[in-house]
Design an enzyme around this catalytic site. Sequence first.
Site, short mmCIF file in Angstrom:
data_model
loop_
_atom_site.label_atom_id
_atom_site.label_comp_id
_atom_site.label_asym_id
_atom_site.label_seq_id
_atom_site.Cartn_x
_atom_site.Cartn_y
_atom_site.Cartn_z
N ASP A 47 0.83 -1.19 0.00
CA ASP A 47 0.00 0.00 0.00
C ASP A 47 0.87 1.26 0.00
OD1 ASP A 47 -2.74 1.13 0.37
OD2 ASP A 47 -1.84 1.91 2.21
N GLU A 75 1.89 -0.35 -4.97
CA GLU A 75 0.97 0.74 -5.31
C GLU A 75 1.90 1.94 -5.43
OE1 GLU A 75 -3.23 2.68 -3.77
OE2 GLU A 75 -1.69 2.30 -2.29
#
Lengths: 713, 106
Positions: free
Chosen positions: A357, A394
Amino acid sequence: MVIDRIDVHPTHTHTTPAGDTFKLRYGRPFPFGATLVPAGVNFSIFSSHATSCTLVLFKKHAPQPFAEIPFLNEFRIGNVFTMIVFDLDYENIEYGYRMDGPFNPQEGFWFDASKIVMDPYAKIIGGRDVWGVTPDWNDIYHHRARISIDDFDWESDRPLEIPDEDLVVYEMHVRSFTRHASSGVKHPGTYAAIRDKIPYLKELGVNCVELMPIYEFDEFENSRPNPTNPDETLLNYWGYSTVGFFAPKAGYAATGKLGMQVDELKTLIKELHKNGIEVILDVVFNHTAEGNERGPTISYRGIDNKTYYMLTPEGYYYNFSGTGNTLNCNNPIVRSMVLDCLRYWASEYHIDGFRFDLAAILSRDAWGAPLANPPLLETLAFDPILAKCKLIAEAWDAGGLYQVGSFPAFGRWAEWNGKYRDGIRKFLKGEPGLLGDTAQRIQGSPDLYAWGGRGPATSINFITCHDGLTLMDMVSYNGKHNEANGENNNDGNNDNDSWNCGWEGETDDFGINMLRRRQIKNAVSILMMSQGVPMILMGDEVGRTQYGNNNTYCHDNDLNWLNWELIEKNADLFKFFKHIIAFRNAHPVLRNRDHFRNHDYVGSGYADITWHGTQAWQADWSESSQVLAFMLCGKHAKGGTVEDNYIYVAINMHWQSLGFSIPGLPSGMQWHVFANTGANYPEDSFEPGTEPVLADQHNILLGDRSILILVGK
Amino acid sequence: MAFTATLEQIDDVAKITLSGELDASTAGIFKEEIEKVSTENFKHLVLDMGDLEYMASAGLRVLIFAKQKMGSYVDIYVIKAQELVLDTLEKTGFDQSVIIQDDYPG
């Protein structure tokens, strides 16, 4: 004769004020955490600045500790406190630490020996054992470290190591997948329930599930009554805020209240593997649940604040994550913790890969500046235990660093391709001037990756993910509708690149609903016909809606839960998804390991990929064109190493029907219709292998906003 | 109800009858019986759980210990397990490592 090893015997004792005596010995600094050793438990924890450390022991769930054992001076080596405590009832205890040292936030020191802090290496964390049970806010120790015994019987299981380019990823939230009453499972919202639904995943055809965060988090972090609906408590529902990186979320386990979440999760992973499905974890190493200066002290802040967090010169927390603090990932100590963590999950839980993330943060130095060669990313890329794990970034963060196409890859890292999502969405809604961009995305984004020697599978292609609108909402709403989040619709992304097809929200209008369904099929068609790794969002295959909410992070209700009745209600969508995933799985020419070379290198008479328009062999790349067609030569599948059929895809994003002339096949072959999104269900797609022959092999009229997929064999 | 674990041996079958609550405070009793069984050559181990009301993590640990200690040569039968215990075995996957039956034909 077997002689008892002398190093398993105590050398010291400690007697508590209550009169209990504990037998102790100098511990082993490695591994960090609490580890079972013969006759005792080895505790090891580091702090760069603590002056003393005390082990605090609780009986499970007890409000007060039953013992506190200070680490003797001789039990510290360097900055590591370590000791073995003998004869502990390790199944039945919870442990924490008191760390003493300076308290001076301006200097970055937050030591407070009155607080009990959790071991960052805790393998099981109690305190939120059952999802949604309101905690006792007066508890002196909320997130309680427990000891895990790694005795799971994996039999012959190991990670599947499916080649990257062959993956079809299904992004899901553990609780949302089965929490809805319609799921019909015995233990809704749990790891065990996913196991019950494996037949569904197999029927859909995906071979990888990506689980939104399952590291222990606190659903009650920042919980609050919903200002727009007093009956609802808003929660940290998605869980993008880690309490402990080594422990599975107990509240996701039906057995959490029995402390068996480790077994339950491992059983799920083993069973998924048996069914050919990999498990990727969405991991959040960019920040922790401790928030900013006003947040709670759970662990890291009270143990080694200056080491774990990026701090401003004044001692405030940098906030590149948008959530209050930023983990100092390129600090050598934190880097080691991240590595230890991933190694643990790979080896002990057989995890197949990780999606990081806001991974751009992992490339920043201690002051937030991007590094050219971030040591953490390099360490992970070259680690022997993680060598076969998928590593997916990401590739952006909340501090404005956007690295899609330029994430430091070290030959290993794949990326969530945000440019794929944005470009394809715009193309789908009919924005002009996107043909060049779309062609790149369909080819696995060579414009982004080929120059760096990175293959198509570097690109995780997606049109929807948990952040943003669902696919059904993407074709039903022009704007976000986040009122239910209680922030006056100010949260969530404003750039949705969505189009409501003529009416905002649900409608009975037949024409609009037909167009929406067609657009959904168009979206998944482009996704599955693209080189790279396709990812679909849980529920998109059955038209799941969040009623236009593009940021449902806080809702434990229908806004997130998958309604299983949709399978019947939207049977046409489900069938289309099944067919097109099966089609992708059946055709290696859609799953190339290397980029196209744009010429014929096997002598088939056709280049590996050729571009067409309404006229065969004549692509119209002009600004106003909304037509794109391409053909893949089956003899070039996987670099010419396997033989496949020919595939022709015609995309008409124009608002009018258009005639297409179709390129000819080698003699003896015929075009068969696999899918035509402009046709009515059930003629819109066919089970791979049963495609009917195309009546006119040379010309076809393709409906407005429709995609035709032919297979030549 | 207090926990008990009673071992019987009939030819090449060892049978342990469990009753009460199997948790961290009682798992040791169960483990002792398993240790005894593991040193002899039995073909089957039968765990009668008819009167077992509850099993916590510590109990599961002993089952896993038994399975791994005896290896693949000994078949472990779990019989008469009550709903709650059976459910725990299923959720944690241990049902796949043993043979679950209503009764052992003997």
